[in-house]
Structures are given as C-alpha cells and as structure tokens.
Design a protein around this motif. Structure first.
Motif, PDB file in Angstrom:
ATOM      1  N   ARG A   1      -6.631  12.843   4.305  1.00 38.75           N
ATOM      2  CA  ARG A   1      -6.910  14.254   4.645  1.00 38.75           C
ATOM      3  C   ARG A   1      -5.726  14.973   5.409  1.00 38.75           C
ATOM      4  N   ALA A   2      -4.819  15.931   4.824  1.00 39.18           N
ATOM      5  CA  ALA A   2      -3.812  16.159   5.363  1.00 39.18           C
ATOM      6  C   ALA A   2      -3.833  17.974   5.579  1.00 39.18           C
ATOM      7  N   GLY A   3      -4.681  18.731   4.838  1.00 41.19           N
ATOM      8  CA  GLY A   3      -4.984  19.969   5.073  1.00 41.19           C
ATOM      9  C   GLY A   3      -3.889  20.703   4.365  1.00 41.19           C
TER      10      GLY A   3
ATOM     11  N   ILE B   1      -0.435  15.427 -13.951  1.00 44.90           N
ATOM     12  CA  ILE B   1      -0.275  16.149 -12.782  1.00 44.90           C
ATOM     13  C   ILE B   1      -1.727  16.098 -12.210  1.00 44.90           C
ATOM     14  N   GLY B   2      -1.680  15.694 -10.921  1.00 41.84           N
ATOM     15  CA  GLY B   2      -2.795  15.849  -9.924  1.00 41.84           C
ATOM     16  C   GLY B   2      -3.105  17.070  -9.334  1.00 41.84           C
ATOM     17  N   PRO B   3      -4.218  17.129  -8.466  1.00 42.16           N
ATOM     18  CA  PRO B   3      -4.521  18.283  -7.716  1.00 42.16           C
ATOM     19  C   PRO B   3      -3.365  18.991  -6.866  1.00 42.16           C
ATOM     20  N   ASP B   4      -2.608  17.811  -6.266  1.00 43.13           N
ATOM     21  CA  ASP B   4      -1.759  18.572  -5.418  1.00 43.13           C
ATOM     22  C   ASP B   4      -0.279  18.497  -6.033  1.00 43.13           C
ATOM     23  N   GLY B   5      -0.438  18.354  -7.421  1.00 42.25           N
ATOM     24  CA  GLY B   5       1.035  18.429  -8.048  1.00 42.25           C
ATOM     25  C   GLY B   5       1.599  17.199  -8.269  1.00 42.25           C
ATOM     26  N   HIS B   6       1.150  16.076  -7.649  1.00 39.41           N
ATOM     27  CA  HIS B   6       1.679  14.837  -7.902  1.00 39.41           C
ATOM     28  C   HIS B   6       1.668  14.292  -9.411  1.00 39.41           C
TER      29      HIS B   6
ATOM     30  N   HIS C   1       0.862  -1.144   0.211  1.00 41.49           N
ATOM     31  CA  HIS C   1       0.031  -0.008   0.034  1.00 41.49           C
ATOM     32  C   HIS C   1       0.801   1.268  -0.002  1.00 41.49           C
ATOM     33  N   ILE C   2       0.309   2.425  -0.543  1.00 45.30           N
ATOM     34  CA  ILE C   2       1.022   3.633  -0.625  1.00 45.30           C
ATOM     35  C   ILE C   2      -0.137   4.368   0.109  1.00 45.30           C
ATOM     36  N   VAL C   3       0.456   5.343   1.188  1.00 43.27           N
ATOM     37  CA  VAL C   3      -0.411   6.240   1.934  1.00 43.27           C
ATOM     38  C   VAL C   3       0.229   7.724   1.696  1.00 43.27           C
ATOM     39  N   PHE C   4      -0.822   8.691   1.436  1.00 45.30           N
ATOM     40  CA  PHE C   4      -0.064  10.049   1.215  1.00 45.30           C
ATOM     41  C   PHE C   4      -1.380  10.816   1.556  1.00 45.30           C
ATOM     42  N   GLY C   5      -0.833  12.188   2.109  1.00 47.75           N
ATOM     43  CA  GLY C   5      -1.903  13.017   2.502  1.00 47.75           C
ATOM     44  C   GLY C   5      -2.216  14.274   1.213  1.00 47.75           C
ATOM     45  N   VAL C   6      -3.427  14.935   1.026  1.00 44.40           N
ATOM     46  CA  VAL C   6      -3.730  15.832  -0.011  1.00 44.40           C
ATOM     47  C   VAL C   6      -4.127  16.917   0.929  1.00 44.40           C
ATOM     48  N   SER C   7      -3.769  18.153   0.095  1.00 43.75           N
ATOM     49  CA  SER C   7      -4.601  19.126   0.909  1.00 43.75           C
ATOM     50  C   SER C   7      -6.010  19.564   0.650  1.00 43.75           C
ATOM     51  N   ASP C   8      -6.652  19.023  -0.746  1.00 42.72           N
ATOM     52  CA  ASP C   8      -8.146  19.180  -0.903  1.00 42.72           C
ATOM     53  C   ASP C   8      -8.425  17.669  -1.235  1.00 42.72           C
ATOM     54  N   TYR C   9      -8.979  17.288  -0.009  1.00 46.36           N
ATOM     55  CA  TYR C   9      -9.674  15.747  -0.109  1.00 46.36           C
ATOM     56  C   TYR C   9     -10.578  15.564  -1.159  1.00 46.36           C
ATOM     57  N   ALA C  10     -11.636  16.481  -1.182  1.00 48.02           N
ATOM     58  CA  ALA C  10     -12.622  16.402  -1.985  1.00 48.02           C
ATOM     59  C   ALA C  10     -12.228  16.303  -3.677  1.00 48.02           C
TER      60      ALA C  10
ATOM     61  N   HIS D   1       6.036  16.286  -3.536  1.00 45.52           N
ATOM     62  CA  HIS D   1       5.394  15.616  -4.860  1.00 45.52           C
ATOM     63  C   HIS D   1       5.880  14.302  -4.751  1.00 45.52           C
ATOM     64  N   LEU D   2       4.960  13.852  -5.296  1.00 46.84           N
ATOM     65  CA  LEU D   2       5.274  12.107  -5.530  1.00 46.84           C
ATOM     66  C   LEU D   2       5.264  11.852  -7.094  1.00 46.84           C
ATOM     67  N   HIS D   3       5.729  10.677  -7.372  1.00 46.92           N
ATOM     68  CA  HIS D   3       5.597  10.228  -8.774  1.00 46.92           C
ATOM     69  C   HIS D   3       4.765   8.881  -8.659  1.00 46.92           C
TER      70      HIS D   3
END
Length: 122
Positions: free
Chosen positions: A52-54, A106-111, A4-13, A59-61
C-alpha cells in the motif's frame, strides 16, 4: 532469478484483484497478506510483494516466465478481464528470438506486465 520484488501501488484493492487474477494462470498465489500488503509466489522461492503506497510510483516492467504458450494466452485474457489494458497480444516476438512468445498488459498503476514462454510450440 530474483528472490523478491517489492513495489507500492496507489489503489491496493484494485491492484490486489488485478494481480491475483492476471497471474493465476502461471501459478501465482497468495503466500501471505497483512498490513503492509500482499506477497505472491508460484514456486515458494521468489515472490512479488505489493504494498500500500497511496500514490503512484514510477512505471515498472515486470516479466514472468510461463511454462507454455497456453499460459501466456490465459494470462493475457485473465489480465484484460481483471481490468488491464492491452499492450501486446499473445504472439511470437521474432525481433527478440525465434521462440520468444509473450503477451503484455498495462496494470492499474501503469506497470507493463509481461508473461513470456521461451519453449517451442507444443
């Protein structure tokens, strides 16, 4: 293969919507969702967990395997429709290998989200 990979995002929705649409073409779907976030999987063995990270994290690849070049193309267009930004249209990447067919968005958080197929053209 990862478990599994777990990471937080600033805008969860926004990230939830993006990843559900973008990764649907390769079979990723919701396994569970709760207060911490969402878990997606295509095979029930490995999962992607969005929390949810807030705030934005580094940045991830993230690269996902596709079974066909058509899945790579479907991912690319679904990801763009979901709000992603082009970072490499579907195509062969001969500088990697002769059969490395991938697309990058590139996704919402720059990943940098990639889907790659190593199979020859059908």
């Amino acid at each position: 293969m990862f478990d599994h990979i777990v990471f937080g995002v600033s805008d969860y929705a926004a990230s939830r919507t993006f990843f559900l649409k973008a990764l649907a073409p390769i079979g990723m779907a919701v396994v569970s969702e709760g207060a911490p976030g969402i878990e997606l999987s295509a095979d029930g063995k490995s999962s992607l967990c969005i929390r949810r990270a807030g705030e934005k994290s580094g940045h991830l690849h993230l690269a996902f395997v596709a079974e066909s070049r058509e899945q790579v193309q479907a991912f690319y267009y679904a990801a763009l429709e979901a709000g992603g930004t082009d970072n490499g249209a579907p195509g062969l990447r001969p500088n990697y290998t002769g059969r490395y067919y991938a697309a990058f968005v590139i996704g919402p958080d720059g990943h940098n989200i990639e889907v790659v197929c190593h199979e020859p053209e059908a």
